[in-house]
Design an enzyme around this catalytic site. Sequence first.
Site, short mmCIF file in Angstrom:
data_model
loop_
_atom_site.label_atom_id
_atom_site.label_comp_id
_atom_site.label_asym_id
_atom_site.label_seq_id
_atom_site.Cartn_x
_atom_site.Cartn_y
_atom_site.Cartn_z
N SER A 1 0.78 -1.24 0.00
CA SER A 1 0.00 0.00 0.00
C SER A 1 0.82 1.29 0.00
O SER A 1 0.25 2.37 -0.07
CB SER A 1 -0.96 0.01 1.19
OG SER A 1 -0.25 0.02 2.40
N LYS B 1 -5.76 4.53 8.48
CA LYS B 1 -4.70 5.35 7.89
C LYS B 1 -5.11 6.82 7.83
O LYS B 1 -4.28 7.71 8.05
CB LYS B 1 -4.37 4.82 6.50
CG LYS B 1 -3.77 3.43 6.53
CD LYS B 1 -3.36 2.95 5.14
CE LYS B 1 -2.68 1.60 5.25
NZ LYS B 1 -2.16 1.11 3.96
#
Length: 357
Positions: free
Chosen positions: A254, A299
């Site tokens: 990611s 996140k």
Amino acid sequence: MSDALEVRNRRWSTLVWGAIPVALLAGALVIDHIPGTSIRLTVPYAAEGPGPVFDTLGDAGGEPVVDIEGTPTLETGGQLNMTTVSVRTNMTLGQAIGRWVATDDTIVPIEQIMPPDSNEEQTREMNQQAFVASEASATVAAMHYLNRPTTVAVHDVVDGSASDGVLRAGDRIVKVGEADVDTPSDVQQAVRAKQPGDTVELGIERDGQDSTVSVTLGENPHEKGQAMLGILMNSEPAGGVSVHYNLNDVGGPSAGMMFSLAVIDKLTPGELNGGKKVAGTGTIDEDGTVGPIGGIEHKIRAASDAGAELFLAPRDNCPAVKGAHAGAMTVAAVANLTEAVNAMDAYAAGRDVPTCD
């Protein structure tokens, strides 16, 4: 014995004996194995929460997070933060309940974190491999965005294949026959235009020297009649340029988009982020496509807590983005590198940025 004393005694007995199951339960909540045995008492769940944030334009452990060699780099400003998810496994029942009650962690089945029939070490290795693959894709995507040349590198040679003993890991393929090639797909198309048993001339670079080798093509065992070299390939920057990523104990794919943006920023004049504190996440393909990731709500929370002003989120993550706690931070939805760069430019200039709304 009076009736009153008998009542008191009965109550005390109830309190004492009734406390034993409670005490046993409390013990089960905190111990992680049956005493005197190796039998574990952990639950089949994991906790996901906000993880550390790393500025891809900064340093980690005394080294640049993104280190480019073989070409001049330029000054940068602001931040381009990659975000992570912290994952906790091997929890006791009490620890899992505690994280569910007292934190914003998400409790998920362990299968979402660790594939069936694999252990923590195998999962860690798979995540590390995915991280390394994302680094390579990030570099190539940045080169393509900048219109810089790339070349095809031999990552590995399949034992017993047509190329075994002819090509080596580290070779760079620059020609197939008379045709120049600079991506693995170029090589694949040129090879698949031939038949198994045909001989093909490959122009290669090995240890800084140019040479030509001949390979008698084999047959794809999964596709009858399809010619193949029997190698694993990836793209790399051409012209002696190399990019190294210096982060430890981070896994998964990611970070790809943020790595690409850091490479672009270091190789172009000015501040790509307009001097702002930007964070983001997303996988990256070599063509610059940004893909979705897991745990984006954590996140976004980590980026907001770290003071980010703008967050770059994969457009395909929009359903999860809408439920995330972003605070005052603007969350832009992007599908590729170009959209990510444009979103930062728009935000720095005070214009609207594309969002999930």
